[in-house]
Design an enzyme around this catalytic site. Structure first.
Site, PDB file in Angstrom:
ATOM      1  N   ASP A  23       0.798  -1.131   0.003  1.00 49.97           N
ATOM      2  CA  ASP A  23       0.012  -0.083   0.113  1.00 49.97           C
ATOM      3  C   ASP A  23       0.839   1.158  -0.088  1.00 49.97           C
ATOM      4  O   ASP A  23       1.707   1.578   1.047  1.00 49.97           O
ATOM      5  CB  ASP A  23      -0.770  -0.144   1.201  1.00 49.97           C
ATOM      6  CG  ASP A  23      -1.632   1.265   1.333  1.00 49.97           C
ATOM      7  OD1 ASP A  23      -1.643   2.190   0.242  1.00 49.97           O
ATOM      8  OD2 ASP A  23      -2.392   1.433   2.395  1.00 49.97           O
ATOM      9  N   LYS A  87       2.790  11.177  -3.543  1.00 54.27           N
ATOM     10  CA  LYS A  87       1.817  10.637  -4.254  1.00 54.27           C
ATOM     11  C   LYS A  87       0.784  11.656  -4.699  1.00 54.27           C
ATOM     12  O   LYS A  87       0.299  11.168  -5.984  1.00 54.27           O
ATOM     13  CB  LYS A  87       1.032   9.699  -3.359  1.00 54.27           C
ATOM     14  CG  LYS A  87      -0.091   8.679  -3.706  1.00 54.27           C
ATOM     15  CD  LYS A  87      -0.678   7.832  -2.879  1.00 54.27           C
ATOM     16  CE  LYS A  87      -1.686   7.095  -3.343  1.00 54.27           C
ATOM     17  NZ  LYS A  87      -2.327   6.115  -2.468  1.00 54.27           N
ATOM     18  N   GLU A 187      -7.317   0.545  -4.569  1.00 52.88           N
ATOM     19  CA  GLU A 187      -7.359   0.299  -3.210  1.00 52.88           C
ATOM     20  C   GLU A 187      -8.704   0.089  -2.650  1.00 52.88           C
ATOM     21  O   GLU A 187      -8.581  -0.982  -1.748  1.00 52.88           O
ATOM     22  CB  GLU A 187      -6.917   1.793  -2.585  1.00 52.88           C
ATOM     23  CG  GLU A 187      -5.381   2.187  -2.578  1.00 52.88           C
ATOM     24  CD  GLU A 187      -5.204   3.639  -2.498  1.00 52.88           C
ATOM     25  OE1 GLU A 187      -6.260   4.328  -2.087  1.00 52.88           O
ATOM     26  OE2 GLU A 187      -4.055   4.211  -2.952  1.00 52.88           O
ATOM     27  N   ASP A 211     -12.990   5.511   2.869  1.00 49.39           N
ATOM     28  CA  ASP A 211     -11.640   5.530   3.238  1.00 49.39           C
ATOM     29  C   ASP A 211     -11.196   6.984   3.564  1.00 49.39           C
ATOM     30  O   ASP A 211     -10.945   7.851   2.561  1.00 49.39           O
ATOM     31  CB  ASP A 211     -10.700   5.198   1.820  1.00 49.39           C
ATOM     32  CG  ASP A 211      -8.981   5.317   2.188  1.00 49.39           C
ATOM     33  OD1 ASP A 211      -8.912   5.864   3.144  1.00 49.39           O
ATOM     34  OD2 ASP A 211      -8.613   5.057   1.141  1.00 49.39           O
TER      35      ASP A 211
END
Ligand code: AMP
Length: 618
Positions: A23, A87, A187, A211
């Protein structure tokens, strides 16, 4: 017991290599594997430490790169050479991030606004791919240290909304870190896999994955059927997360401290103390009803109720995004079978309760929300390692599928990234009078000319009854079933003659080959467009020559000698142009031939209409 495999080709024994799940998060990253004995997914960690590795890269003197907790501790002290949230920059140009550039405390380069962003540290420049590769390298090394074996293969997760460029950037980062990235998975799909969802063949479910991390919020609506995950919609807020909860507590205390704003502006250390205390308060309030702390001899408290009142508008914002995601998926709350919670901030009781109330059912929060994505990536890695053969691996087509048409052009029937199962059909016809067969050549790839793509299969549809060119209707149908098998069918609709073939497309290519083909299609895009235009011009020219020739043979008596001479000259000029690599010249010669033939073509038309009308009573 560890498995030992036998290489059938060489007869030698080979040790099964562990494929890890990674992850790669905005705030934290981690690695997980399927434990060889318990067969359960576990997050890797050193003794007495967290499985989470902060996604922070610090560049020290003499080119020393540090990743993780140590780097994170330097964020406040050395903001210009400590890089966080790389990211957020993956696959982006400066134009994409311009509006948020002020949120990064390091330098983002904007000299060439359309190219990909770079980060400047001292006199060096780093791409987000390189920055992410430092994090992945650290994860790889940690995993190797813990597992005591080389780790070279991985599955890496990305947000469901990541586009191709961002996915490719993530793959490249893996490669740069010395990892063979077997698959990039979403994800929310990974989180669902960690809960065992989608592992039963017959399972049909709609899942909402909520999330809420440190700095980002995503909600995805997924559908699983026949082991295939499909993302129906995504929504969220790229700047909403646990940090905002910390900020509201910090703000609340800063206001109650009676200190002036300037005090905080001049004392960054004090600001940081408030920030850390606020996060500690938030975490404590996930379990307790109140929290007290002393900062520089000043006492501060906050109750759970006060925190919830402050946090409610933020939570409501996430619910609003959930409502939008449902709307985009064409669903309502009642349609959702399962809700999966991901991200550290879903530990906040108000978040859990609000989400459960919104969907009208309890949420899944049994798996550690910080680890659930990596654990799911490990499940996928295990499937790829061949340990769970019942499960389907493919949910999209990696490359476009099509057939060869006139001039060697690729006519795509199923574009790449299509969800499977999928069906597509298109009609074609014959080029010559009385043509009794059609060759169907199936190709895979992104280039405009089939010769640059990969041939998968070829067959002949024969037995078409004699008809003039253009009259037969041949329908070519592609079907990729849930097992990834492509069935190509060709049927002449007037006569019913039909023929079909089965192809296994995806398994034939390694990920590297797929990547290379995609890369080629990008590198050659310009060239391909030019070639396609040229091929199309040539085909048009050839057809015009053939039809003009046919016309003259039939109607020669209608043409004046001058017209015949002009036509012959224009045809010759076009013929010559067809041998050259100049599509504009071909178009010009086509136009000239049309100019010459237009008058007598019109006369022939008038005559035909006239004779058709003869004898008919109006
Ligand atoms: P992630 O990006 O998923 O690692 O989430 C990290 C976020 O979760 C940070 O904002 C943390 O402060 C938050 N977090 C971690 N533990 C808790 C907790 N027990 N209660 C509330 N928030 C938490």
């Amino acid at each position: 017991m560890a498995k030992i495999g036998i290489n059938i080709a060489t007869g030698s024994l080979q040790k099964e290599e562990m494929i890890v799940g990674i992850d790669l998060g905005t705030t934290n990253s981690l690695v997980a594997i399927i434990h060889p004995e318990s067969r359960q997914p576990v997050a890797l960690k050193e003794h007495n430490s967290s499985s989470l590795v902060p996604s922070v890269v610090h560049f020290g003197d003499a080119g020393i790169v540090t990743v993780g907790e140590q780097a994170r501790e330097l964020l406040v002290k050395e903001p210009s050479n400590t890089i966080f949230s790389a990211k957020r920059l993956m696959g982006k140009s400066y134009n994409d991030v311009r509006n948020n550039a002020h949120l990064f405390s390091y330098k983002i380069i904007d000299d060439n606004t359309d190219s990909l962003v770079k980060v400047q540290v001292g006199d060096k420049f780093y791409s987000p791919v390189e920055l992410s590769s430092f994090i992945l390298k650290e994860l790889k090394e940690r995993a190797e240290h813990i597992l005591k074996t080389p780790v070279t293969k991985a599955v890496i997760t990305v947000p469901a909304y990541f586009n191709d460029a961002q996915r490719q950037a993530t793959r490249d980062a893996g490669k740069l870190a010395g990892l063979d990235v077997l698959r990039i998975i979403n994800e929310p799909t990974a989180a669902s896999l960690a809960y065992g969802l989608g592992l039963q063949k017959e399972e049909e479910k709609k899942i909402a994955v909520y999330d809420l991390g440190g700095g980002t919020f995503d909600v995805s609506i997924l559908q699983i059927s026949n082991g295939i995950f499909e993302v129906l919609s995504t929504n969220g807020d790229t700047y909403l997360g646990g940090d905002d909860f910390d900020n509201i507590i910090r703000q609340y205390w800063m206001e109650s401290s009676g200190l002036e704003k300037e005090v905080f502006e001049n004392d960054k250390q004090l600001l940081q103390e408030f920030r850390l205390a606020a996060e500690a308060a938030k975490k404590a309030l996930s379990k307790e009803d109140n929290f007290s702390v002393t900062i520089r001899e000043m006492a501060f408290t906050i109750t759970k109720q006060q925190f919830e009142t402050l946090a409610k508008p933020l939570v409501d914002k996430t619910l609003h995004a959930c409502a939008n995601a449902l709307k985009d998926a064409g669903l309502t709350q009642q349609d959702i079978d399962t809700i999966v919670m991901v991200g550290g901030s879903t530990r906040v009781p108000l978040v859990k309760e609000s989400v459960a109330a919104f969907f009208g059912k309890p949420v899944h929060d049994e798996v550690n929300p910080d680890e659930v994505v990596a654990l799911g990536a490990a499940v996928q890695a295990d499937i790829l390692a061949g340990n769970n053969r019942d499960f389907l691996l493919l949910d999209i087509t990696p490359l476009s599928l099509g057939i060869e048409t006139m001039g060697g052009l690729m006519d795509v029937l199923i574009p790449r990234n299509s969800k499977i199962p999928i069906k597509a059909a298109r009609q074609y016809t014959t080029q010559k009078d009385g043509q009794s067969g059609i060759r169907v050549s199936v190709f895979q790839g992104e280039r405009d000319l089939v010769k640059d793509n990969r041939k998968l299969a070829e067959f002949n549809l024969s037995g078409i009854p004699g008809m003039p060119a253009g009259l037969p209707k041949v329908e070519v149908g592609f079907l990729i079933n849930a097992d990834g098998i492509l069935v190509v069918k060709a049927k002449e609709l007037r006569s019913g003659v039909e023929q079909s073939i089965e192809v296994k497309p995806q398994y034939g290519l390694t990920d590297e080959e797929v990547e290379k083909m995609l890369l080629d299609s990008v590198t050659h895009a310009k060239e391909d467009i030019a070639t396609r235009a040229l091929v199309e011009a040539r085909t048009e020219g050839e057809q015009l020559l053939a039809s003009t020739e046919g016309f003259i043979a039939k109607h020669v008596q209608m043409l004046t000698p001058q017209e015949l001479q002009d036509t012959a000259a224009a045809m010759q000029a076009l013929q010559l142009a067809l041998t050259m690599e100049d599509k504009d010249l071909i178009h010009k010669k086509i136009e000239e031939l049309n100019e010459v033939s237009r008058p007598y073509a019109e006369r022939a038309m008038d005559e035909a209409v006239g004779s058709a009308m003869k004898g008919k009573k109006i």
